[in-house]
Design a protein around this motif. Structure first.
Motif, short mmCIF file in Angstrom:
data_model
loop_
_atom_site.label_atom_id
_atom_site.label_comp_id
_atom_site.label_asym_id
_atom_site.label_seq_id
_atom_site.Cartn_x
_atom_site.Cartn_y
_atom_site.Cartn_z
N VAL A 132 -6.79 9.19 -1.96
CA VAL A 132 -7.00 7.46 -1.99
C VAL A 132 -7.88 7.33 -0.92
O VAL A 132 -8.51 5.98 -0.83
CB VAL A 132 -5.47 7.04 -1.52
N LEU A 133 -8.34 8.30 0.09
CA LEU A 133 -9.38 7.79 1.17
C LEU A 133 -10.66 8.35 0.88
O LEU A 133 -11.58 7.87 1.51
CB LEU A 133 -8.83 8.72 2.37
N HIS A 134 -10.84 8.93 -0.43
CA HIS A 134 -12.29 9.10 -0.57
C HIS A 134 -12.59 9.02 -2.23
O HIS A 134 -13.90 9.38 -2.65
CB HIS A 134 -12.74 10.35 -0.03
N LYS A 135 -11.65 8.87 -3.03
CA LYS A 135 -12.37 8.41 -4.45
C LYS A 135 -12.44 6.85 -4.65
O LYS A 135 -12.68 6.24 -3.98
CB LYS A 135 -11.28 9.25 -5.38
N VAL A 148 0.86 -1.15 0.05
CA VAL A 148 -0.14 -0.01 0.11
C VAL A 148 0.66 1.25 -0.10
O VAL A 148 0.56 2.23 -0.59
CB VAL A 148 -0.99 0.08 1.13
N LYS A 159 -7.08 16.78 1.29
CA LYS A 159 -7.31 15.27 1.96
C LYS A 159 -6.78 14.24 1.06
O LYS A 159 -7.09 14.48 -0.30
CB LYS A 159 -8.68 15.04 2.19
N PRO A 160 -5.93 13.20 1.47
CA PRO A 160 -5.47 12.46 0.52
C PRO A 160 -6.66 11.73 -0.27
O PRO A 160 -7.63 11.16 0.18
CB PRO A 160 -4.88 11.30 1.46
N ALA A 220 -6.37 1.73 -3.31
CA ALA A 220 -5.60 1.33 -2.47
C ALA A 220 -5.87 -0.19 -2.13
O ALA A 220 -5.19 -0.97 -2.05
CB ALA A 220 -5.48 1.85 -1.02
N MET A 221 -7.17 -0.56 -2.09
CA MET A 221 -7.58 -1.96 -1.90
C MET A 221 -7.25 -2.99 -3.18
O MET A 221 -6.89 -3.84 -2.68
CB MET A 221 -9.38 -1.90 -2.05
N LEU A 237 -15.80 1.97 -2.45
CA LEU A 237 -15.78 1.35 -1.44
C LEU A 237 -17.17 1.93 -0.49
O LEU A 237 -16.99 3.07 -0.49
CB LEU A 237 -14.64 1.23 -0.30
N MET A 277 -0.23 10.18 -1.15
CA MET A 277 -0.54 10.64 0.10
C MET A 277 0.19 11.86 0.38
O MET A 277 -0.22 12.83 0.72
CB MET A 277 -0.46 9.61 1.21
#
Lengths: 210, 210, 210
Positions: free
Chosen positions: A145-148, A125, A142-143, A152-153, A194, A133
């Motif tokens: 990867v955390l909300h689009k 990751v 805000k990164p 990362a999964m 997700l 990040m």
């Protein structure tokens, strides 16, 4: 050799993604280089540091540094508007090559160092998403990867496949790599996300009411 | 000895710049110490980590830690308004001594460890500006170094001069140091900025139209 | 054994605090895991890196990783609203167990490595609060530790007691641990804050006028 080609593509794609964020934030020439290099090399560097691997390996990639430098210089100085327009369309594809090859190699580094599964996942990751990040944090965002869409999964998936020993030779790595690229592109095209917790609670409510 | 004096000046200047950001953000006493120490020592610590140098060297500078502690304590508790007013005027000068001496020493660390040019540049830029970047991120700000007058480029300049071997004895280092301080002060006084991409595109347009 | 139990409590509490920030920011499932793991393990990992300790020690805690994983998974998927409500009330207590035991152990790591006092303080503060700082930065927030009730100062207190040799056997550590938990809880209950500089200047003004 195959890794070398993938690394060149991934490094260029990540450097460009860093430069574009710098341009959007109206950072100056130095900002373009800083975010470009950070996005391209930051993930691998942090991985080496947190896994305790010899960082000199990261610094002895002069060819990749040179390629990133040329890429960023051209991007800044050549007034090709069609490039940035085209990147909005095709960039996700090259970026997913970077994600995929960096994640798989990150997992392999952790496995080679004899680490257990959690470290393999972190190695994967961090290599695939760590640079992005740091880029976002330095840009005051805000990164992503955390909300689009799912990103990362797919690095986690690669780490699991490698970590449990399902892939351990070159041809299997290439199949895994292609799979991750495909899944990442499907995420972009079909806007796969997700669930957030409220998505999940809504889902439970629907089941209950039906 | 010369380095020692420069390090004391640089450490105090960087600690003060961290403390001032903490005061502006209305952080408490702990925040003043945290941002002060981070700005003063963060760059050197990150450099040692990413270049794989022994971090114990950073921790065995008890005198510098003590000096930073006293500086921060005085700054917080003594109600000298003239100091903060004076700092707005003179601070940039002391800060440029810190930038210059930290950048040159950062480059020398990378050279001594046998690293190639990219690592020398990173060592120089991180030592000169890394602490300030962490300070800004912890204060929830966009790193100053990315959008104010020319700052980090002078660290890059120092790294290039040292990395290609143009300076390798004390007197040459001191000339380089003075040059960087002068260039940094000129940047502040004449508000020199690196071009952003839109500056560059405008420039191209003017050439075309003239 | 005692440390093991304390570490389990601290790891769970820190993971939950990370997950709650991720939920508040409407991050997705990956964001919950990322912030949860970062908060629980980030402090210890950064401490090991900046003190130059072997990071493999951090990765060989498979049991703690598993516990954090289960905690985060349950928190996300089980629709127990009473848990989150209860956490707002009781969370600070478990969090202060984490702060206290992580800070004391962080200080002990630095002492065992033969470092001087500044490194002992940094080891303690980073272990106790570093994960939370990274959590806040990744969530685009100003680190809580810099502006809420007294938190990190209790880690500093622990470091001072251990660093000057006032506590060096298990029973003394446990007394110190209990003291830190108590002081932290008192800070929450009575809303103790460290002074900001304007608090301090007001205080001086009052003395002068009275």
């Amino acid at each position: 050799m195959t890794w070398d080609i993938l690394n060149v593509i991934g490094t260029m794609a990540f450097a460009i993604s860093g430069a574009i964020v710098a341009l959007e934030e109206r950072y100056d020439l130095f900002g373009v280089y800083l975010l470009g290099f950070t996005t391209a090399f930051g993930g691998g560097l942090i991985r080496h540091v947190v896994l305790g691997l010899p960082v000199s390996e990261v610094w002895n990639q002069s060819m990749l540094f040179l390629i990133a430098f040329i890429t960023l210089t051209l991007l800044f100085f050549i007034p090709f508007h069609w490039f940035l327009t085209g990147w909005a369309k095709w960039g996700a594809f090259f970026d997913s090559i970077g994600l995929s090859s960096f994640a798989v190699q990150g997992a392999l580094f952790a496995v080679a160092a004899g680490y257990p599964l959690p470290a393999v996942i972190v190695g994967s990751v961090l290599t695939g998403t760590g640079g992005g990040m740091v880029r976002d944090v330095l840009a005051g965002r805000k990164p992503l990867v955390l909300h689009k869409e799912i990103y990362a999964m797919w690095a986690v998936l690669g780490a699991l496949v490698i970590g449990v020993g399902l892939a351990d030779e070159m041809v299997e790595y290439m199949i895994l790599l292609t799979l991750i690229i495909a899944l990442r592109m499907l995420s972009v095209i079909y806007d796969w996300h997700l669930p957030s917790r409220s998505d999940w609670l809504n889902f439970l409510r629907q089941i209950k009411n039906s």
